[in-house]
Design an enzyme around this catalytic site. Structure first.
Site, PDB file in Angstrom:
ATOM      1  N   CYS A   1      -4.562   2.085  -4.675  1.00 35.29           N
ATOM      2  CA  CYS A   1      -3.736   3.135  -4.068  1.00 35.29           C
ATOM      3  C   CYS A   1      -2.444   3.365  -4.844  1.00 35.29           C
ATOM      4  CB  CYS A   1      -3.426   2.780  -2.613  1.00 35.29           C
ATOM      5  SG  CYS A   1      -2.541   1.205  -2.442  1.00 35.29           S
ATOM      6  N   HIS A  52       0.879  -1.174   0.000  1.00 29.75           N
ATOM      7  CA  HIS A  52       0.000   0.000   0.000  1.00 29.75           C
ATOM      8  C   HIS A  52       0.913   1.219   0.000  1.00 29.75           C
ATOM      9  CE1 HIS A  52      -2.972   2.995   1.210  1.00 29.75           C
ATOM     10  NE2 HIS A  52      -2.142   3.351   2.174  1.00 29.75           N
TER      11      HIS A  52
END
Length: 504
Positions: free
Chosen positions: A142, A72
């Site tokens: 993301c 992430h």
């Protein structure tokens, strides 16, 4: 927008000025038009491993190739962290989500773009290509957001090893098998505020877009937690009866620990601290007549954070707290932030605690905190709070400690971690915590463990599977042979049958 239109003036063949309109990337334009000596704003890429190290250890046998993490990413600029998830574009203080500090930080260069222009740009993205509805864990996540924003700000991209990760996973037979489960998920680290919105996003989650379960502690739907400018209230004690009783560890001999504290620890403390701890030891050893002093818990917490206090002294203090947290007066004191902050910060640094005996004592203390339902709910709070210069969420802290213990090679620590996870799963955890705990439990059960540990581990896993469909999917994908356990005892056989029903 992401590009700007400028007019270029050139000399024509007739001697007159000619005007040409061209479209350029804003970062290229700013670098061209602004003075070279003007200092820019640094842009960083924060990289987090959502698997907390499990991808590195489990990817080779599962996928047939080594994957170092499930990444992430977020862009940090203007002293703020910006990321994209199932809730849209959000921001927080750097490292301020429930994920904690990043695993690595990449320098992307400097930008000349002002904060005002950047926020307008994000507002446009949030209303169009990066609204929450457009999120897709594999194709529009993301990392795609970080890549686009990095190029807008600096002209530099993020590492291709990050953006190419979904294709690497899906290129394997195992990746194709779990693709339906993955595509039903979205990642949205808690602790951020929606960009362009008015308040904090909901609790952290690894969300499934359909209701996961009708279990009494299944997560609330996302719509049940609207944005708000006010802090989320802390969990309140509830009188709801538990299906199972918590395990209380009563192996601490308070008289012996108190004697060791008086001999080896108290002389190094200040006079007020000595008096507080003397009174606290008397309180724990007596049945009545000695008043509880909450300042003693703060003293113990501050001492555990001390760089000068010996590990042996910290061990005795942690053992004392293990016994103390079962007392109602101490449980009430823990609900006070002024009292509990030093203790929570000590536990937040669980993976750095040495030696193993001190980690084991801390694990036992956490288990006993979970034995009381009011303190248990308090311990599972997902709200980020600043403590000692760090952003700390108590649930993040206790899950990290539990996973570290379950995966430890030290048998005593691993045994006590199964008590902690058993108590922890008596109440509601978030979906991302459930996935993290289940991953560790599946790995733990893949080895041969004694019957009591297997019972606690399998009980916890079954409870998580009943409450979160993606945990059942994870168990089905990884696959654990429980044959060795089903013949050990009737209770393990019953749990094994429940497990098989949930993965079928």
């Amino acid at each position: 927008g992401r590009f700007c239109q400028i007019t270029e003036v050139r000399g024509g063949s007739c001697g007159l000025a000619c005007f040409h309109q061209i479209l350029v990337n804003f970062s290229d334009f700013s670098a061209y038009i602004l003075p070279a000596e003007m200092s820019g704003t640094p842009v960083k890429l924060y990289v987090y491993d959502l698997s907390r190290g499990m991808a590195s250890s489990m990817s080779l046998p599962l996928l047939g190739r080594q994957i170092d993490g499930i990444w992430h990413t977020a862009i940090v600029v203007f002293d703020e962290e910006f990321f994209f998830g199932g809730g849209g574009i959000e921001s927080c203080a750097p490292g301020g989500t429930i994920l904690g500090p990043p695993n690595s930080v990449h320098d992307l260069g400097d930008t000349q773009i002002t904060r005002e222009i950047f926020m307008d740009y994000l507002s446009e993205l949030g209303a169009t290509t990066y609204s929450g509805e457009t999120y897709h864990l594999l194709q529009h996540n993301c990392n795609n957001f970080s890549s686009e924003v990095a190029q807008f700000l600096t002209g530099n991209d993020i590492p291709a090893t990050i953006t190419n990760l979904p294709n690497e996973v899906l290129a394997t037979p195992f990746g194709q098998m779990i693709r339906p489960m993955i595509e039903s998920m979205s990642v949205s680290p808690g602790g951020g505020h929606r960009v362009g919105g008015t308040g904090a996003s909901g609790a952290p989650s690894w969300r499934v877009r359909e209701p996961a379960s009708t279990s009494p502690w299944a997560p609330q739907s996302n719509s049940a937690q609207p944005p708000s400018n006010t802090a989320q209230p802390q969990p309140k004690p509830t009188s709801k009866k538990r299906d199972r009783e918590a395990i209380v560890l009563k192996d601490v001999k308070i008289a012996e620990v108190a004697a060791s504290l008086r001999e080896k620890v108290l002389p190094s403390l200040t006079e007020p601290e000595r008096k507080n701890l003397e009174q606290f030891c008397d309180f724990l050893q007596s049945q009545n007549g000695v008043q509880f002093n909450g300042e003693a818990v703060r003293t113990l917490g501050r001492s555990l954070l001390s760089e000068t206090l010996s590990q042996e002294a910290k061990l005795h203090m942690t053992q004392l707290l293990q016994a103390a947290v079962t007392r109602p007066e101490v449980q009430g004191a823990l609900l006070s932030e002024e009292t509990h902050s030093p203790v929570v910060l000590f536990l937040h640094r669980f993976d750095t605690i040495q030696p193993i005996t001190l980690q084991t004592a801390a694990t036992k203390m956490l288990s006993n905190i979970c034995s009381d339902q009011g303190s248990h709910d308090w311990l599972l709070s997902t709200q980020q709070r600043p403590m000692g210069g760090e952003q700390v969420a108590k649930q993040q802290m206790v899950v990290k400690a539990t996973v570290t213990g379950l995966l430890s090679e030290e048998a005593t620590l691993r045994k006590n971690a199964t008590v902690l996870v058993y108590n922890l799963c008596l109440a509601q955890v978030t979906e991302d915590s459930a996935v993290e705990l289940a991953s560790a439990l599946l790995q733990c059960l893949g080895e041969t463990v004694p019957e009591p540990e297997a019972f606690r581990s399998l009980s916890s896993l079954v409870q998580l599977m009943k409450s979160f469909t993606q945990v059942s999917g994870l168990a089905q994908a990884i696959g654990v042979d429980l044959t060795q356990y089903s013949s050990q005892s009737d209770r393990l056989n019953t749990l094994s049958q429940q497990y098989l029903q949930l993965v079928s």
